[in-house]
Each structure stands twice: as C-alpha cells, then as structure tokens.
Design a protein around this motif. Structure first.
Motif, PDB file in Angstrom:
ATOM      1  N   UNK A  76      43.917  32.914  26.092  1.00  0.00           N
ATOM      2  CA  UNK A  76      44.515  31.722  25.512  1.00  0.00           C
ATOM      3  C   UNK A  76      43.724  30.471  25.904  1.00  0.00           C
ATOM      4  N   UNK A  77      43.266  30.425  27.155  1.00  0.00           N
ATOM      5  CA  UNK A  77      42.500  29.273  27.620  1.00  0.00           C
ATOM      6  C   UNK A  77      41.201  29.143  26.828  1.00  0.00           C
ATOM      7  N   UNK A  78      40.571  30.273  26.469  1.00  0.00           N
ATOM      8  CA  UNK A  78      39.379  30.225  25.618  1.00  0.00           C
ATOM      9  C   UNK A  78      39.716  29.615  24.272  1.00  0.00           C
ATOM     10  N   UNK A  79      40.887  29.933  23.761  1.00  0.00           N
ATOM     11  CA  UNK A  79      41.335  29.301  22.512  1.00  0.00           C
ATOM     12  C   UNK A  79      41.567  27.808  22.683  1.00  0.00           C
ATOM     13  N   UNK A  80      41.998  27.403  23.885  1.00  0.00           N
ATOM     14  CA  UNK A  80      42.176  25.972  24.151  1.00  0.00           C
ATOM     15  C   UNK A  80      40.886  25.206  23.873  1.00  0.00           C
ATOM     16  N   UNK A  81      39.748  25.783  24.305  1.00  0.00           N
ATOM     17  CA  UNK A  81      38.464  25.099  24.150  1.00  0.00           C
ATOM     18  C   UNK A  81      38.175  24.844  22.680  1.00  0.00           C
ATOM     19  N   UNK A 238      44.046  34.141  21.514  1.00  0.00           N
ATOM     20  CA  UNK A 238      42.978  33.165  21.285  1.00  0.00           C
ATOM     21  C   UNK A 238      43.409  32.109  20.267  1.00  0.00           C
ATOM     22  N   UNK A 239      43.892  32.560  19.123  1.00  0.00           N
ATOM     23  CA  UNK A 239      44.254  31.590  18.088  1.00  0.00           C
ATOM     24  C   UNK A 239      45.555  30.859  18.424  1.00  0.00           C
ATOM     25  N   UNK A 240      46.459  31.527  19.154  1.00  0.00           N
ATOM     26  CA  UNK A 240      47.645  30.818  19.623  1.00  0.00           C
ATOM     27  C   UNK A 240      47.230  29.702  20.570  1.00  0.00           C
ATOM     28  N   UNK A 241      46.261  29.985  21.454  1.00  0.00           N
ATOM     29  CA  UNK A 241      45.761  28.956  22.369  1.00  0.00           C
ATOM     30  C   UNK A 241      45.139  27.787  21.643  1.00  0.00           C
ATOM     31  N   UNK A 242      44.353  28.068  20.596  1.00  0.00           N
ATOM     32  CA  UNK A 242      43.721  26.991  19.831  1.00  0.00           C
ATOM     33  C   UNK A 242      44.767  26.098  19.185  1.00  0.00           C
ATOM     34  N   UNK A 243      45.772  26.711  18.567  1.00  0.00           N
ATOM     35  CA  UNK A 243      46.784  25.911  17.874  1.00  0.00           C
ATOM     36  C   UNK A 243      47.728  25.222  18.854  1.00  0.00           C
ATOM     37  N   UNK A 244      48.010  25.856  19.985  1.00  0.00           N
ATOM     38  CA  UNK A 244      48.826  25.196  21.009  1.00  0.00           C
ATOM     39  C   UNK A 244      48.128  23.928  21.486  1.00  0.00           C
ATOM     40  N   UNK A 245      46.815  24.000  21.677  1.00  0.00           N
ATOM     41  CA  UNK A 245      46.061  22.820  22.101  1.00  0.00           C
ATOM     42  C   UNK A 245      46.087  21.731  21.046  1.00  0.00           C
ATOM     43  N   UNK A 246      45.901  22.124  19.792  1.00  0.00           N
ATOM     44  CA  UNK A 246      45.889  21.137  18.715  1.00  0.00           C
ATOM     45  C   UNK A 246      47.207  20.374  18.664  1.00  0.00           C
ATOM     46  N   UNK A 247      48.324  21.091  18.835  1.00  0.00           N
ATOM     47  CA  UNK A 247      49.620  20.412  18.725  1.00  0.00           C
ATOM     48  C   UNK A 247      50.049  19.765  20.037  1.00  0.00           C
TER      49      UNK A 247
END
Length: 479
Positions: A76-81, A238-247
């Motif tokens: 998830x942290x990788x998705x954050x980036x 991964x994609x949950x992490x990316x979208x969590x970061x965006x929001x």
C-alpha cells in the motif's frame, strides 16, 4: 515509569511548543492562520507532513499490525508514492492556478453551491473522526502511564490533551504548525530509532545481525500474489494505496493547506516529491520495529497483549526495556499524535469558517471572532468523538481509519474525478444524493461480498465508492 517524571517531560515539551507558537504567532491574522501568508519553507512543510501522515496511529498501530499483516502494508505504501506523483502534477497546479484557500472552493466554480457544501461537509465529517481516532490512541496511553495512577478520569485526560492543542494553535494556525510539526516529526523518528537500538542491544544483535533478523522473520513477507481474493493482494493494496493518498492527502484540506502555504507551485511540488519518497523508508522503519518487538517478546518469554496496539506501549513502559525507551516513547507518541491533530484542528476550522460560514466575505474583526469560536467548537467536538472511541474500545485504529476513509472520502474522489476528467455539467441541487447513496451501496456490498462473490472487500472500497459516485453524477448530468 514514574508518573511524575512522565508528566514533567510532557510539560517541558509543551513549554517548547508554546514558545514556538508565541514566536510564530505574534503578528498573526486570518491570512497567516489559514496559509501562513504563503511563506512557508518547502523543506519544513515536507518534514512536518511526514509526521502529520504518520501520526500516533502509525507510531503505535503499525508495529503491532505486523503480526497479522506482515510487511504487506508496504504494498500500500508503494501505492502511496504513485498517489503523491498524481497530486503533484494534477491537483497542486489546479489549486495554485485558482489561488485557493479552501480546496473545496473548486467544486463551487465547477458545479455549484450544493456540490461545494457537500464536499466541504464530507471532509469535515471525515477529518473530525480521523483526528479523534489518532488522539484517542495517545490519550489512552497517557491514561495508562500517568493518569490512572493519579486517579484522574479519562474525560479529564482528553480535555487536557485538546486544551493544549488549542492553546498553541488558536492564534498562529498554519504559520505555527509548519514549525511545530517539523519539530514533532524529528522527535517521533528519534524515538523509533532509540527503541530499535535498545531492542537490538537487549537481543545482542550487531547491525548486520539486526538486518538479518528482520529479513529472516516470517513477519517480513511483503508481496501477496497467490490469492487474488485476499484483501491484501498486491494489485488491490497498491491501487488502494494510490487512491487513499489522492483523497486523504490531495483532496484533504488539512494536508493541502500546508502545501498551499509554500511560496510557489514549484516549491510545493518539490515538497510533495520529497515527502512521497521519504514515506517508504519511514514506514519500513516502523514495520522493522514491529518485527524486533515480537522477536524480543519471544526471546524473553513474555505473553503477547490481547490488543495488537498495546504491544509497543507495554514493552516501552512496562520495565522490559531501559528507561530511556519509555521516556522517548512517551515524547514520540505525544509528538506523533499532536503533529496530526493540531493541523487537523486548524484545517477543520479553516474549512468550516470559509466553506460554511464564508468569513472571507466578512470584515476582519467579525471574521476573526467567528474563526475563534469555530476553533473552540471543533476542539469540543473532537473531545466528544474521542470519548465515543473509548466506549467502542476499537482494536486496531489504523485499520479503522482506512476503512472509514473508504466510505467518507469516496464521494470526494468521485466529485473531483468527474470535475477534472469530464466537461459535463450536473444538476447541482441533487448532488447531496450522490454524496450519501454510494457509501450506503458500498456498505451493502461490503457486508455481503463473501456470500455473493466468495471474497472480502479490502481498502479498495474507496475506489468502488468513488466509481459509484462518478456514475451517479453521470446520471445527474445536464444535456
């Protein structure tokens, strides 16, 4: 540990914060409270944002979370980036171009008043619950370490914690928080580093042995590829992490308010890139601490606590490690919790003052009075929500926060995606329906997913919620 010693350390720490608040808030006005007069050094903002994102939840929950999740949180942290890259290149240019103080003003320009108010209220509800959950952890540990021995009720502990935040933020706002958050982040990371050092010393591990112990542990598994139905499958995480970061960063007034206090768009983007890069090693540090704590428990033959969140506090404060670990644990916990809660309280005050009360249209004197009353009101509301968390006695707070984010930030994701990637107009007065219906549908699907489809929904509920909001906005579109 001696409650009097802990109390003295915390008192000394807050004297430092109050001194910083006095120095940075001497000439404060509404402009400096909301955006620090757009003069914040980007590197200080970046350091402070690390602490705001991690908070007391990461400080306590992530080490204990390793028992059930291993290192899969790094997926998830990788998705954050990836999410930080999206924010830096899509959202920040938009906010700077429109010269926004509240980022939800964009929704009024794009759609209308009802969408604007819906977006702001979604943030207010989300951030109130989130910041209360973070402070709940800190208040619970302080209750255990200090106030239970003194016979002080939990409600008094919470009141004191909120009062201290209010005292050093009510005047300077973001202009003060930029400096206090940077200080608190450095203290929090120092506490983790000192704990790792003393645990390694107790286990008689050399630096290479320390690394090898972590690598060889069954708790250090990172990737999950074999079972796509699992909530922690790589693609989902991964994609949950990316979208969590965006929001939770890009569409969150709290996090963006500090970014918008940078002098220029370029400096704000530089802050976002460095902040995003630092997030991977910092979270790896916390998870490595978790492996070492479980290794220490097994080595010493100690019983594991019933709640995963209690592992770090019990070892740090229970006399199993040197007193220095307990001292820095308390200071690190307070710093971690406050680096998130102080900026959240300021952001809630900003959003309610500008988005709901519209004090930017009022004379300075009246605006300042209403801003102060709003600040007091959210302080009291946060304290009330903390007491509700105490009553619910939740186990893993970090899991609770991400789960709630899937429901409360999902509609915001849908609003902004629709606004940025379509040119369509909508029936603005019907938008509150698009803010309420998708979370209800997502909840129904989440509750029945295993019976209907044979798998459990994870943090991808956020993406589902946003997609449902987007589709509903399409149905509400004007020709």
């Amino acid at each position: 540990m001696n409650p009097a010693l802990i109390g003295s350390l915390i008192a000394g720490y807050f004297l430092i914060l109050m001194a910083v608040a006095w120095l940075t808030g001497r000439k404060a006005n509404n402009a400096s409270f909301f955006l620090g007069n757009r003069r914040s050094p980007w590197y200080l903002v970046s350091i402070g944002m690390i602490g705001s994102s991690l908070s007391g939840v990461t400080f306590i929950s992530v080490p204990g979370w390793v028992q059930n999740q291993q290192f899969t949180y790094l997926q998830m942290v990788a998705g954050f980036v990836l999410g930080y890259i999206v924010i830096a290149n899509i959202l920040l240019p938009l906010y700077y171009r429109l010269n926004l103080t509240s980022i939800y003003s964009y929704l009024q320009d794009r759609f209308g008043l009802y969408t604007y108010k819906s977006g702001a209220l979604l943030f207010i509800a989300s951030r109130t619950v989130g910041s209360a959950a973070r402070l709940y952890l800190m208040a619970s540990v302080l209750q255990l370490a200090i106030f239970d021995a003194l016979g002080v009720p939990f409600v008094v502990t919470v009141t004191l914690a909120i009062l201290l935040i209010w005292l050093y933020t009510f005047k300077g706002g973001v202009g003060t928080i930029i400096w206090t958050d940077a200080l608190q982040t450095l203290l929090m990371l120092s506490a983790v580093g000192i704990t790792i050092y003393h645990v390694a010393t107790s286990l008689q591990l050399s630096p290479s042995g320390l690394v090898q112990t972590i690598v060889d542990s069954e708790l250090s598994r990172i990737f999950v590829w074999d079972n796509w139905k699992a909530p922690n499958h790589f693609i989902k995480q991964f994609f949950a992490g990316a979208f969590i970061t965006i929001v939770m960063t890009g569409l969150d007034q709290d996090m963006m308010q500090k970014n918008l206090s940078c002098k220029t768009l370029r400096e704000s983007q530089k802050n976002m890139y460095w902040y995003g890069i630092a997030f991977l090693p910092v979270n790896l540090l916390f998870m490595s601490l978790g492996v070492l704590l479980f290794t220490f428990v097994a080595h010493e033959g100690l019983p594991l606590p019933e709640r995963a969140d209690d592992l770090y506090p019990l070892l740090a404060l229970g006399g199993h490690l040197p007193a220095a670990v307990g001292v820095f644990f308390i200071l690190g916990l307070v710093a971690a919790a406050y680096s998130s809660a102080d900026s959240a309280l300021t952001a809630l005050t900003t959003s309610f003052s500008i988005d709901i009360l519209r004090i930017d249209k009022m004379p300075e004197t009246k605006a300042k009075r209403l801003r102060t009353l709003t600040h007091i009101g959210f302080s009291l509301l946060t304290a009330l929500v903390i007491l509700v968390f105490r009553w619910l006695n939740k186990d893993s707070i970090i899991d609770t926060i991400y789960t709630l984010a899937g429901y409360t930030y999902g509609p915001l994701l849908g609003f902004y995606a629709f606004g940025l990637f379509t040119r369509l107009r909508i029936h603005d007065k019907l938008v509150p329906l698009a803010a309420l219906l998708p979370p209800i549908l997502t909840g129904i699907l989440d509750f029945n997913a295993y019976n209907w489809f044979g798998f459990h929904l994870g943090y991808e509920k956020l993406i589902l919620n946003g997609a449902l909001t987007f589709l509903l906005l399409l149905l509400l579109g004007k020709k």
